[in-house]
Design a protein around this motif. Sequence first.
Motif, PDB file in Angstrom:
ATOM      1  N   TRP A   1      10.017   7.747   4.649  1.00 31.30           N
ATOM      2  CA  TRP A   1      10.042   7.685   6.110  1.00 31.30           C
ATOM      3  C   TRP A   1       8.975   6.750   6.647  1.00 31.30           C
ATOM      4  O   TRP A   1       9.169   6.084   7.679  1.00 31.30           O
ATOM      5  CB  TRP A   1       9.892   9.089   6.697  1.00 31.30           C
ATOM      6  CG  TRP A   1      11.174   9.851   6.587  1.00 31.30           C
ATOM      7  CD1 TRP A   1      11.682  10.458   5.473  1.00 31.30           C
ATOM      8  CD2 TRP A   1      12.156  10.031   7.615  1.00 31.30           C
ATOM      9  NE1 TRP A   1      12.904  11.017   5.740  1.00 31.30           N
ATOM     10  CE2 TRP A   1      13.224  10.773   7.048  1.00 31.30           C
ATOM     11  CE3 TRP A   1      12.238   9.653   8.942  1.00 31.30           C
ATOM     12  CZ2 TRP A   1      14.344  11.133   7.778  1.00 31.30           C
ATOM     13  CZ3 TRP A   1      13.361  10.021   9.674  1.00 31.30           C
ATOM     14  CH2 TRP A   1      14.398  10.740   9.092  1.00 31.30           C
ATOM     15  N   LEU A   2       7.849   6.643   5.959  1.00 34.54           N
ATOM     16  CA  LEU A   2       6.830   5.671   6.374  1.00 34.54           C
ATOM     17  C   LEU A   2       7.328   4.242   6.171  1.00 34.54           C
ATOM     18  O   LEU A   2       7.012   3.351   6.971  1.00 34.54           O
ATOM     19  CB  LEU A   2       5.535   5.900   5.591  1.00 34.54           C
ATOM     20  CG  LEU A   2       4.797   7.215   5.880  1.00 34.54           C
ATOM     21  CD1 LEU A   2       3.575   7.338   4.985  1.00 34.54           C
ATOM     22  CD2 LEU A   2       4.397   7.302   7.350  1.00 34.54           C
TER      23      LEU A   2
ATOM     24  N   PHE B   1       0.834  -1.204   0.000  1.00 31.44           N
ATOM     25  CA  PHE B   1       0.000   0.000   0.000  1.00 31.44           C
ATOM     26  C   PHE B   1       0.868   1.254   0.000  1.00 31.44           C
ATOM     27  O   PHE B   1       0.567   2.227  -0.710  1.00 31.44           O
ATOM     28  CB  PHE B   1      -0.926  -0.009   1.215  1.00 31.44           C
ATOM     29  CG  PHE B   1      -1.945   1.094   1.192  1.00 31.44           C
ATOM     30  CD1 PHE B   1      -2.997   1.060   0.291  1.00 31.44           C
ATOM     31  CD2 PHE B   1      -1.858   2.176   2.055  1.00 31.44           C
ATOM     32  CE1 PHE B   1      -3.950   2.081   0.254  1.00 31.44           C
ATOM     33  CE2 PHE B   1      -2.793   3.189   2.034  1.00 31.44           C
ATOM     34  CZ  PHE B   1      -3.845   3.144   1.129  1.00 31.44           C
ATOM     35  N   LEU B   2       1.950   1.259   0.753  1.00 36.80           N
ATOM     36  CA  LEU B   2       2.852   2.411   0.742  1.00 36.80           C
ATOM     37  C   LEU B   2       3.479   2.603  -0.636  1.00 36.80           C
ATOM     38  O   LEU B   2       3.714   3.738  -1.076  1.00 36.80           O
ATOM     39  CB  LEU B   2       3.937   2.237   1.802  1.00 36.80           C
ATOM     40  CG  LEU B   2       3.474   2.224   3.259  1.00 36.80           C
ATOM     41  CD1 LEU B   2       4.658   1.991   4.189  1.00 36.80           C
ATOM     42  CD2 LEU B   2       2.752   3.516   3.633  1.00 36.80           C
TER      43      LEU B   2
ATOM     44  N   VAL C   1      -1.421   6.986   8.556  1.00 36.76           N
ATOM     45  CA  VAL C   1      -0.540   5.991   9.156  1.00 36.76           C
ATOM     46  C   VAL C   1      -0.218   6.349  10.602  1.00 36.76           C
ATOM     47  O   VAL C   1      -0.211   5.478  11.486  1.00 36.76           O
ATOM     48  CB  VAL C   1       0.748   5.839   8.325  1.00 36.76           C
ATOM     49  CG1 VAL C   1       1.772   4.988   9.068  1.00 36.76           C
ATOM     50  CG2 VAL C   1       0.441   5.216   6.971  1.00 36.76           C
ATOM     51  N   VAL C   2       0.033   7.618  10.866  1.00 37.80           N
ATOM     52  CA  VAL C   2       0.316   8.042  12.241  1.00 37.80           C
ATOM     53  C   VAL C   2      -0.871   7.737  13.143  1.00 37.80           C
ATOM     54  O   VAL C   2      -0.721   7.195  14.250  1.00 37.80           O
ATOM     55  CB  VAL C   2       0.671   9.534  12.286  1.00 37.80           C
ATOM     56  CG1 VAL C   2       0.703  10.035  13.735  1.00 37.80           C
ATOM     57  CG2 VAL C   2       2.016   9.778  11.629  1.00 37.80           C
ATOM     58  N   ALA C   3      -2.076   8.066  12.675  1.00 35.82           N
ATOM     59  CA  ALA C   3      -3.270   7.818  13.486  1.00 35.82           C
ATOM     60  C   ALA C   3      -3.480   6.317  13.708  1.00 35.82           C
ATOM     61  O   ALA C   3      -3.821   5.885  14.818  1.00 35.82           O
ATOM     62  CB  ALA C   3      -4.493   8.432  12.803  1.00 35.82           C
TER      63      ALA C   3
ATOM     64  N   LEU D   1       7.731   1.359   9.043  1.00 33.83           N
ATOM     65  CA  LEU D   1       7.289  -0.031   8.887  1.00 33.83           C
ATOM     66  C   LEU D   1       8.429  -0.997   9.208  1.00 33.83           C
ATOM     67  O   LEU D   1       8.240  -1.975   9.945  1.00 33.83           O
ATOM     68  CB  LEU D   1       6.782  -0.245   7.462  1.00 33.83           C
ATOM     69  CG  LEU D   1       6.560  -1.689   6.996  1.00 33.83           C
ATOM     70  CD1 LEU D   1       5.602  -2.429   7.914  1.00 33.83           C
ATOM     71  CD2 LEU D   1       6.047  -1.703   5.563  1.00 33.83           C
ATOM     72  N   LEU D   2       9.605  -0.727   8.674  1.00 37.83           N
ATOM     73  CA  LEU D   2      10.761  -1.577   8.957  1.00 37.83           C
ATOM     74  C   LEU D   2      11.085  -1.576  10.444  1.00 37.83           C
ATOM     75  O   LEU D   2      11.420  -2.620  11.017  1.00 37.83           O
ATOM     76  CB  LEU D   2      11.965  -1.083   8.146  1.00 37.83           C
ATOM     77  CG  LEU D   2      13.293  -1.819   8.374  1.00 37.83           C
ATOM     78  CD1 LEU D   2      13.193  -3.281   7.940  1.00 37.83           C
ATOM     79  CD2 LEU D   2      14.426  -1.111   7.616  1.00 37.83           C
ATOM     80  N   PHE D   3      10.967  -0.419  11.079  1.00 37.04           N
ATOM     81  CA  PHE D   3      11.223  -0.318  12.515  1.00 37.04           C
ATOM     82  C   PHE D   3      10.267  -1.215  13.295  1.00 37.04           C
ATOM     83  O   PHE D   3      10.682  -1.973  14.175  1.00 37.04           O
ATOM     84  CB  PHE D   3      11.062   1.134  12.970  1.00 37.04           C
ATOM     85  CG  PHE D   3      11.249   1.328  14.448  1.00 37.04           C
ATOM     86  CD1 PHE D   3      12.502   1.588  14.979  1.00 37.04           C
ATOM     87  CD2 PHE D   3      10.165   1.261  15.325  1.00 37.04           C
ATOM     88  CE1 PHE D   3      12.685   1.763  16.346  1.00 37.04           C
ATOM     89  CE2 PHE D   3      10.331   1.425  16.693  1.00 37.04           C
ATOM     90  CZ  PHE D   3      11.591   1.677  17.199  1.00 37.04           C
TER      91      PHE D   3
END
Length: 490
Positions: A155-156, A137-138, A304-306, A160-162
């Motif tokens: 950065w998103l 989706f990203l 994504v943040v929410a 996700l990787l994090f």
Amino acid sequence: MLPSGADYVLVRFVFQRGLAVIYLFAFLVAARQFRPLAGEDGLLPLSEYAENASFRERPSLFYFYPDDRVVGLTAWTGVALSVVALLAGPYWLPEPYALPASMLLWLALWGLYQSFVNAGRVFYGYGWESMLLETGFLAVFLGAGASHPPVVVIWLLKWLLFRNMFGAGLIKIRGDDCWRDLTCLDHHYETQPMPNPVSWFAHHLPERFHRLEVVGNHVVELAIPFCYFAPQPFATAAGVATIGFQAWLLFTGNFSWLNALTVVQAVATFSDGVLTAVAPVAAPAATAPPLALTVLALLLAVLVVAMSVRPALNMLSPTQVMNTSFDPLNLVNTYGAFGSITRDRYQLVIEGTDAADPDEDDWEAYDCRGQPVRTDERPPQWAPYHLRLDWQLWFAAMRPRPGRRQRWLLELLEALLEGDAGARSLLASDPFPDGPERIRVLRYRYRFTTPEERAETGDWWARERVGTYVAPMSREELQRGGLGRRTVVR
């Protein structure tokens, strides 16, 4: 100075090609395995999903069309679109068509695969399914062509990787004591779901090496992820450490496309400057992305943040749950792997016989594609291809007898008794093309042979029988016992 999207034109190109390869494997698996597992006449029939699921909770094209022909068309369409994405199809188009074509291509791949994940039930209940959907989706918002990607999407991907890596690290350190006393890898290579050709050798590495491995695991999963957000070259160093770690896992086990997909995600930690420094390529000049894409990327970031609140709270909770989605579209999920390590390896061995009153010597085993059956057979390499039945057999063997979640196993036995071609295609060999007279499932404890045992016998495994998982039964007995749903055909 903060990086801009212009620093990630080559990174985007490499990331998209890698993701296309993962999608290609995923759709090939769906094309070959979904119908016998969860199709019209599958072990868990598609009609059950369509009748009992809510489209809002588990959206899928197959909710409206629970038909094997639609399944096949969807899977092979996904294969074709994956090849187009791999060959960078949108980049062939003149401006301004490259950008919308890229977005539509990645959106189609995401939507088609969503249908398989939400309708596949237990056979698609793995963390790398939701991870592929979230990554895919990203990718829709990375763009293509002459404009560079919106930097916020990069950065998103790092976020996700994090969550992928840090979540795996937390579930381990909170879970099994062996992760804290550094002994988990004394057992892991032998008891992992599907060992590969190197697993036997990795298992027999010195104990001191295994201790260092666990320490390295904790560093890469608990400390390195924070460096993904650091400036260059620290972010690249963190990405290289992550890729090296995943490469070792690929080298020593079969974890579907989990490791390969994590490697693809780690590409987002690089920059064009890094890639041009190590490869004979030059970063192309790129313009700013169109305003519409920039706005969509910012809205995506807000979304994504929410939606990251619940996954983040779960990740930080002492009762952390791994590999969970909090929304029906698998947009933002929580991840983790091997929070506990099994010390003994149990295996299910399916056997059939044509004898009416069989002795022990009359039974013949069905060979699996990935799970060990024969003790003299070297563990095969399958990843990043995914053997879904084999993984479920590994989970089922942990129990001394089948439970409700193993209904698919009884359906498999019934299908094999009937000589069903779809069920037979899921196994490596079937000694009874027309179906045996009786079938049973035995439970064994397997272990790797020692170097001395292997030198003497040539075997990779030693095993001992620990019980009968499913008692011998014929087609008629299976039906009379109410265990099967199929019509008996003799």
